[in-house]
Write a protein that holds these residues in place. Structure first.
Motif, PDB file in Angstrom:
ATOM      1  N   ASP A   1     -28.295   5.090 -10.082  1.00 37.29           N
ATOM      2  CA  ASP A   1     -28.907   5.279 -11.309  1.00 37.29           C
ATOM      3  C   ASP A   1     -29.068   6.910 -11.463  1.00 37.29           C
ATOM      4  O   ASP A   1     -28.977   7.356 -12.337  1.00 37.29           O
ATOM      5  CB  ASP A   1     -30.288   4.926 -11.347  1.00 37.29           C
ATOM      6  CG  ASP A   1     -30.330   3.260 -11.426  1.00 37.29           C
ATOM      7  OD1 ASP A   1     -29.117   2.901 -12.030  1.00 37.29           O
ATOM      8  OD2 ASP A   1     -31.222   2.656 -11.088  1.00 37.29           O
ATOM      9  N   ARG A   2     -29.251   7.580 -10.177  1.00 39.73           N
ATOM     10  CA  ARG A   2     -29.466   9.046 -10.228  1.00 39.73           C
ATOM     11  C   ARG A   2     -28.307   9.753 -10.416  1.00 39.73           C
ATOM     12  O   ARG A   2     -28.195  10.609 -11.159  1.00 39.73           O
ATOM     13  CB  ARG A   2     -29.943   9.436  -8.661  1.00 39.73           C
ATOM     14  CG  ARG A   2     -30.522  11.077  -8.767  1.00 39.73           C
ATOM     15  CD  ARG A   2     -31.596  11.050  -9.642  1.00 39.73           C
ATOM     16  NE  ARG A   2     -31.660  12.656  -9.715  1.00 39.73           N
ATOM     17  CZ  ARG A   2     -32.811  13.075 -10.375  1.00 39.73           C
ATOM     18  NH1 ARG A   2     -33.591  12.491 -11.238  1.00 39.73           N
ATOM     19  NH2 ARG A   2     -32.960  14.393 -10.395  1.00 39.73           N
TER      20      ARG A   2
ATOM     21  N   GLU B   1     -28.419   1.184  -5.337  1.00 40.56           N
ATOM     22  CA  GLU B   1     -28.833   1.191  -6.840  1.00 40.56           C
ATOM     23  C   GLU B   1     -29.484   2.577  -7.468  1.00 40.56           C
ATOM     24  O   GLU B   1     -29.278   3.083  -8.444  1.00 40.56           O
ATOM     25  CB  GLU B   1     -29.695  -0.187  -7.230  1.00 40.56           C
ATOM     26  CG  GLU B   1     -29.999  -0.175  -8.710  1.00 40.56           C
ATOM     27  CD  GLU B   1     -30.759  -1.424  -9.051  1.00 40.56           C
ATOM     28  OE1 GLU B   1     -30.530  -1.915 -10.261  1.00 40.56           O
ATOM     29  OE2 GLU B   1     -31.478  -2.059  -8.204  1.00 40.56           O
ATOM     30  N   LYS B   2     -30.503   2.742  -6.526  1.00 41.51           N
ATOM     31  CA  LYS B   2     -31.186   4.299  -6.812  1.00 41.51           C
ATOM     32  C   LYS B   2     -30.247   5.328  -6.979  1.00 41.51           C
ATOM     33  O   LYS B   2     -30.222   6.226  -7.550  1.00 41.51           O
ATOM     34  CB  LYS B   2     -32.176   4.247  -5.688  1.00 41.51           C
ATOM     35  CG  LYS B   2     -33.479   3.445  -5.643  1.00 41.51           C
ATOM     36  CD  LYS B   2     -34.324   4.058  -4.524  1.00 41.51           C
ATOM     37  CE  LYS B   2     -35.515   3.120  -4.239  1.00 41.51           C
ATOM     38  NZ  LYS B   2     -36.234   3.264  -3.031  1.00 41.51           N
TER      39      LYS B   2
END
Length: 156
Positions: A60-61, A56-57
């Motif tokens: 998102d990035r 998820e990180k």
């Protein structure tokens, strides 16, 4: 914000590894649960969800940097048919992830993308901790013997 092609390629490459890890650890969890190794099942379950948070990180990035997360590129994965085989496959996966993270950090730093480099450095620490735990389990099996080690994994 917009990232270079190299940073985007590196982030999507890391995402591919995380997607493999999610599936691999979740299957390891279900197998350990089926075999009655509740402690191990919980650990693999937690690892699967940690990998999901990492994915998820990365997504998102990638979106923040104007890219599109590639969820279609899936690596085949294998799981061990025994706990020892599961650990061996997981050690290989985590080692590869750490190597790829280091490479991605160098790319981000070269391109002046400090935000991505900082995020990836935090992920390296998590992956190194996971690798250390896996290597410890392999050593415990060697020292205690497989039967004794597995007897410690029965109850949560």
């Amino acid at each position: 914000m917009e990232a270079s092609t190299e940073v985007m390629r590196a982030l999507n490459g890391l995402l591919t590894i995380e997607l493999r890890a999610i599936n691999q650890y979740f299957l390891d969890c279900k197998l350990a649960e089926h075999w009655g190794f509740e402690n191990l099942a919980k650990r693999f379950h937690d690892a699967s969800f940690e990998e999901m948070r990492d994915a998820e990180k990365l997504m998102d990035r990638i979106l923040l940097l104007g890219g599109l997360p590639n969820l279609q590129r899936m690596e085949p994965f294998v799981t061990g048919e025994t706990v020892q085989e599961q650990f061996a496959v997981a050690v290989e996966l985590e080692t590869r992830a750490i190597d790829q993270l280091h490479s991605a950090i160098r790319i981000a730093e070269h391109d002046g993308d400090d935000g991505t480099a900082v995020m990836l450095r935090e992920m390296v620490v998590e992956e190194e901790n996971q690798l250390s735990w896996l290597e410890t389990q392999v050593l415990l099996i060697e020292r205690l013997g497989e039967a004794q080690y597995l007897s410690l994994q029965v109850r949560a």
